[in-house]
Design a protein around this motif. Sequence first.
Motif, PDB file in Angstrom:
ATOM      1  N   PRO A  71       0.816  -1.217   0.000  1.00  0.00           N
ATOM      2  CA  PRO A  71       0.000   0.000   0.000  1.00  0.00           C
ATOM      3  C   PRO A  71       0.851   1.269   0.000  1.00  0.00           C
ATOM      4  O   PRO A  71       1.847   1.373   0.719  1.00  0.00           O
ATOM      5  N   SER A  72       0.444   2.194  -0.840  1.00  0.00           N
ATOM      6  CA  SER A  72       1.222   3.422  -1.033  1.00  0.00           C
ATOM      7  C   SER A  72       1.379   4.224   0.247  1.00  0.00           C
ATOM      8  O   SER A  72       2.374   4.935   0.410  1.00  0.00           O
ATOM      9  N   GLN A  73       0.429   4.096   1.180  1.00  0.00           N
ATOM     10  CA  GLN A  73       0.485   4.880   2.406  1.00  0.00           C
ATOM     11  C   GLN A  73       1.726   4.581   3.246  1.00  0.00           C
ATOM     12  O   GLN A  73       2.173   5.424   4.007  1.00  0.00           O
ATOM     13  N   SER A  74       2.285   3.400   3.092  1.00  0.00           N
ATOM     14  CA  SER A  74       3.464   3.035   3.885  1.00  0.00           C
ATOM     15  C   SER A  74       4.690   2.747   3.017  1.00  0.00           C
ATOM     16  O   SER A  74       5.705   2.276   3.510  1.00  0.00           O
ATOM     17  N   LEU A  75       4.612   3.067   1.744  1.00  0.00           N
ATOM     18  CA  LEU A  75       5.678   2.698   0.812  1.00  0.00           C
ATOM     19  C   LEU A  75       6.955   3.524   0.961  1.00  0.00           C
ATOM     20  O   LEU A  75       8.058   2.983   0.984  1.00  0.00           O
ATOM     21  N   TYR A  76       6.834   4.842   1.027  1.00  0.00           N
ATOM     22  CA  TYR A  76       8.003   5.713   0.917  1.00  0.00           C
ATOM     23  C   TYR A  76       9.160   5.311   1.842  1.00  0.00           C
ATOM     24  O   TYR A  76      10.296   5.181   1.374  1.00  0.00           O
ATOM     25  N   PRO A  77       8.925   5.088   3.133  1.00  0.00           N
ATOM     26  CA  PRO A  77      10.061   4.734   4.001  1.00  0.00           C
ATOM     27  C   PRO A  77      10.678   3.366   3.703  1.00  0.00           C
ATOM     28  O   PRO A  77      11.786   3.065   4.152  1.00  0.00           O
ATOM     29  N   THR A  78       9.963   2.518   2.962  1.00  0.00           N
ATOM     30  CA  THR A  78      10.478   1.174   2.686  1.00  0.00           C
ATOM     31  C   THR A  78      11.250   1.078   1.373  1.00  0.00           C
ATOM     32  O   THR A  78      11.782   0.016   1.051  1.00  0.00           O
ATOM     33  N   ILE A  79      11.322   2.166   0.640  1.00  0.00           N
ATOM     34  CA  ILE A  79      11.970   2.121  -0.682  1.00  0.00           C
ATOM     35  C   ILE A  79      13.423   1.633  -0.612  1.00  0.00           C
ATOM     36  O   ILE A  79      13.812   0.805  -1.432  1.00  0.00           O
ATOM     37  N   PRO A  80      14.247   2.083   0.328  1.00  0.00           N
ATOM     38  CA  PRO A  80      15.618   1.549   0.360  1.00  0.00           C
ATOM     39  C   PRO A  80      15.676   0.035   0.538  1.00  0.00           C
ATOM     40  O   PRO A  80      16.475  -0.643  -0.115  1.00  0.00           O
ATOM     41  N   THR A  81      14.826  -0.517   1.386  1.00  0.00           N
ATOM     42  CA  THR A  81      14.805  -1.966   1.588  1.00  0.00           C
ATOM     43  C   THR A  81      14.296  -2.670   0.341  1.00  0.00           C
ATOM     44  O   THR A  81      14.865  -3.682  -0.091  1.00  0.00           O
ATOM     45  N   LEU A  82      13.236  -2.141  -0.248  1.00  0.00           N
ATOM     46  CA  LEU A  82      12.698  -2.722  -1.479  1.00  0.00           C
ATOM     47  C   LEU A  82      13.764  -2.709  -2.571  1.00  0.00           C
ATOM     48  O   LEU A  82      13.966  -3.706  -3.263  1.00  0.00           O
TER      49      LEU A  82
END
Length: 157
Positions: A71-82
Amino acid sequence: MLTLVLATVQNDARALWKPYATQRTIAGSISRVELLRWFHEGKRIGKDFVLVDLRRTDFEGGTIRGSLNLPSQSLYPTIPTLYSVLSQGGIANVVWYCGSSRGRGVRAANWFAEYLEEQRDMTIKSLVLEGGIKGWATAGKDYTQLMDEYDELKWVK
């Protein structure tokens, strides 16, 4: 009254994204016809490309086979891990979509493209699916047969 409700929803959505990076349009796009071609050519989900479904509260009616739901609502902070997972896996293309891919899909694709730029990584492409899941689910049987949990009643309106 309806206009006031819609304006409030739009303002709430803008406020949700405000803390995150300013966006430039740098991500590419892919048509549903081209994505369908990838399936028919034998490109492998999780090997050659990854599909990311960004829906949360509107996640209904099915999803394109093999998609991750982030879900986009929680995506931004996870981008480095992704990015770390995808780059180590040798993924060449990440295809982002939401309902119409005009809001969340474009935003997520651009966030990821900006991160790729920062990493100086030219091996991964960040692409938004034109028309989103609505375009895919209403394009006919060639598309719906490649959906998991497809519910025709959710797309007929």
